[in-house]
Design an enzyme around this catalytic site. Structure first.
Site, PDB file in Angstrom:
ATOM      1  CG  ASN A  11      -1.737   1.205   1.416  1.00 20.01           C
ATOM      2  OD1 ASN A  11      -1.801   2.036   0.512  1.00 20.01           O
ATOM      3  ND2 ASN A  11      -2.390   1.317   2.564  1.00 20.01           N
ATOM      4  CE  LYS A  13      -0.300   3.263   4.676  1.00 21.64           C
ATOM      5  NZ  LYS A  13      -0.252   3.368   6.128  1.00 21.64           N
ATOM      6  CG  HIS A  97      -5.955   1.938   5.117  1.00 19.92           C
ATOM      7  ND1 HIS A  97      -5.544   2.900   6.011  1.00 19.92           N
ATOM      8  CD2 HIS A  97      -4.938   1.057   5.024  1.00 19.92           C
ATOM      9  CE1 HIS A  97      -4.323   2.600   6.424  1.00 19.92           C
ATOM     10  NE2 HIS A  97      -3.929   1.490   5.837  1.00 19.92           N
ATOM     11  CD  GLU A  99      -3.127   5.491   6.675  1.00 15.57           C
ATOM     12  OE1 GLU A  99      -3.098   5.537   5.441  1.00 15.57           O
ATOM     13  OE2 GLU A  99      -2.220   4.946   7.360  1.00 15.57           O
ATOM     14  CD  GLU A 169      -3.749  -2.484   7.330  1.00 18.34           C
ATOM     15  OE1 GLU A 169      -2.624  -2.707   6.873  1.00 18.34           O
ATOM     16  OE2 GLU A 169      -4.393  -1.454   7.086  1.00 18.34           O
ATOM     17  N   GLY A 175       2.173   2.246  10.849  1.00 20.62           N
ATOM     18  CA  GLY A 175       3.151   3.315  10.696  1.00 20.62           C
ATOM     19  C   GLY A 175       3.801   3.746  12.000  1.00 20.62           C
ATOM     20  CB  SER A 215       4.844  -1.780  12.206  1.00 18.88           C
ATOM     21  OG  SER A 215       4.440  -0.431  12.393  1.00 18.88           O
TER      22      SER A 215
HETATM   23  P1  PGA Z   1       2.613   0.226   7.725  1.00 14.18           P
HETATM   24  O1  PGA Z   1       1.175   0.451   7.038  1.00 14.18           O
HETATM   25  O2  PGA Z   1       3.174  -1.047   7.186  1.00 14.18           O
HETATM   26  O3  PGA Z   1       3.408   1.429   7.343  1.00 14.18           O
HETATM   27  O4  PGA Z   1       2.365   0.168   9.207  1.00 14.18           O
HETATM   28  C1  PGA Z   1       0.304  -0.616   6.814  1.00 14.18           C
HETATM   29  C2  PGA Z   1      -0.984  -0.110   6.226  1.00 14.18           C
HETATM   30  O5  PGA Z   1      -1.438   0.975   6.595  1.00 14.18           O
HETATM   31  O6  PGA Z   1      -1.589  -0.773   5.361  1.00 14.18           O
END
Ligand code: PGA
Length: 256
Positions: A11, A13, A97, A99, A169, A175, A215
């Site tokens: 992803n 982003k 997601h 976010e 997640e 992140g 992460s």
């Molecule tokens: P990350 O993000 O691996 O940077 O924690 C995962 C995601 O948001 O899909």
């Protein structure tokens, strides 16, 4: 051995111009483009879907989008439809997601519309679910995950359910560098599979892939990917460099 082929999805982003995305896609294709032991998906921003799609053409790396609108067309300024994504040969789309749930206030009902529209248009949804830190600390993780999962999948038929990919997640792990322990992750993954079995039957639940996201890095991936119900990863930060993304794919390939 797991009945499900592992899937590693990147992803990206809101990162990479179209030109930068092409470079990353070329690096990934040259390293793992012939890999068939693991399914690989990259989800660049909309503006790079077409250019990245051309790079992926003929390889085993598939194209995904990061969002979609449920309506087929019309006055929805700034939005992108399933048909537009299919026309660029996207096969997957990330839906719900955290976010988007947090910053754009997406509800389970809206997410559900996106899932249904995607399935109707032969675009495979990667439906994201996960609890916040507060929800975990107050003991409501499983309740939150159940609400998001069942809300997101409402009205999905048994036949189409196997086209869906779930990504668990935990919001507090995205992140942040904080990764769920293998026990924490496996517990929720097993719970999700039980819910899938209840809603779509045991056979379908055994076919649906449940990815872990938050992460995931080459260092922690082997242990997570070895868990019975963890069928791959949805990778943010570590998917932005070919080297770490490829290491994750190799880690998934070496899990028996
Ligand atoms: P990350 O993000 O691996 O940077 O924690 C995962 C995601 O948001 O899909």
């Amino acid at each position: 051995m797991s009945p499900r082929k592992k899937l590693i999805a990147g992803n990206w982003k809101m990162n990479k111009t179209s030109a930068d995305a092409v470079v990353l896609a070329q690096e990934i294709v040259s390293a793992v483009g012939k890999q068939t032991d693991v399914d690989i998906v990259v989800c660049p921003p909309y503006t790079a879907l077409e250019s990245v799609g051309k790079v992926l053409d003929g390889s085993n790396v598939k194209l995904g989008a990061q969002n979609v609108h449920p309506e087929p067309s019309g006055a929805y300024t700034g939005e992108i439809s399933v048909g537009m994504l299919r026309a660029l040969f996207a096969g997957f789309v990330i839906i719900g997601h955290s976010e988007r749930r947090t910053y754009f206030k997406e509800s389970d009902a809206f997410i559900n519309q996106k899932v249904l529209a995607s399935l109707k248009g032969q675009l495979r949804p990667i439906l994201c679910v996960g609890e916040t830190l507060g929800e975990r600390e107050s003991g409501s993780t499983l309740r939150v995950v159940q609400t998001q999962l069942e809300g997101g999948l409402e009205g999905v038929s048994r036949d189409l359910a196997t086209s869906v990919v779930i990504a668990y997640e935990p919001v507090w792990a995205i992140g942040t560098g904080k990764v769920a322990t293998t026990e924490q992750a496996q517990e929720v993954h097993a719970f999700i599979r039980t819910l899938l079995s209840k809603n779509f039957g045991e056979a379908a639940s055994q076919k649906i892939r449940i990815l872990y996201g938050g992460s995931m890095k080459p260092q922690n991936a082997p242990e997570l990917l070895a868990q019975k119900d963890i069928d791959g990863g949805l990778i943010g930060g570590a998917s932005l460099e070919a080297r770490s993304f490829v290491e994750l794919i190799n880690a998934a390939a070496s899990v028996k």
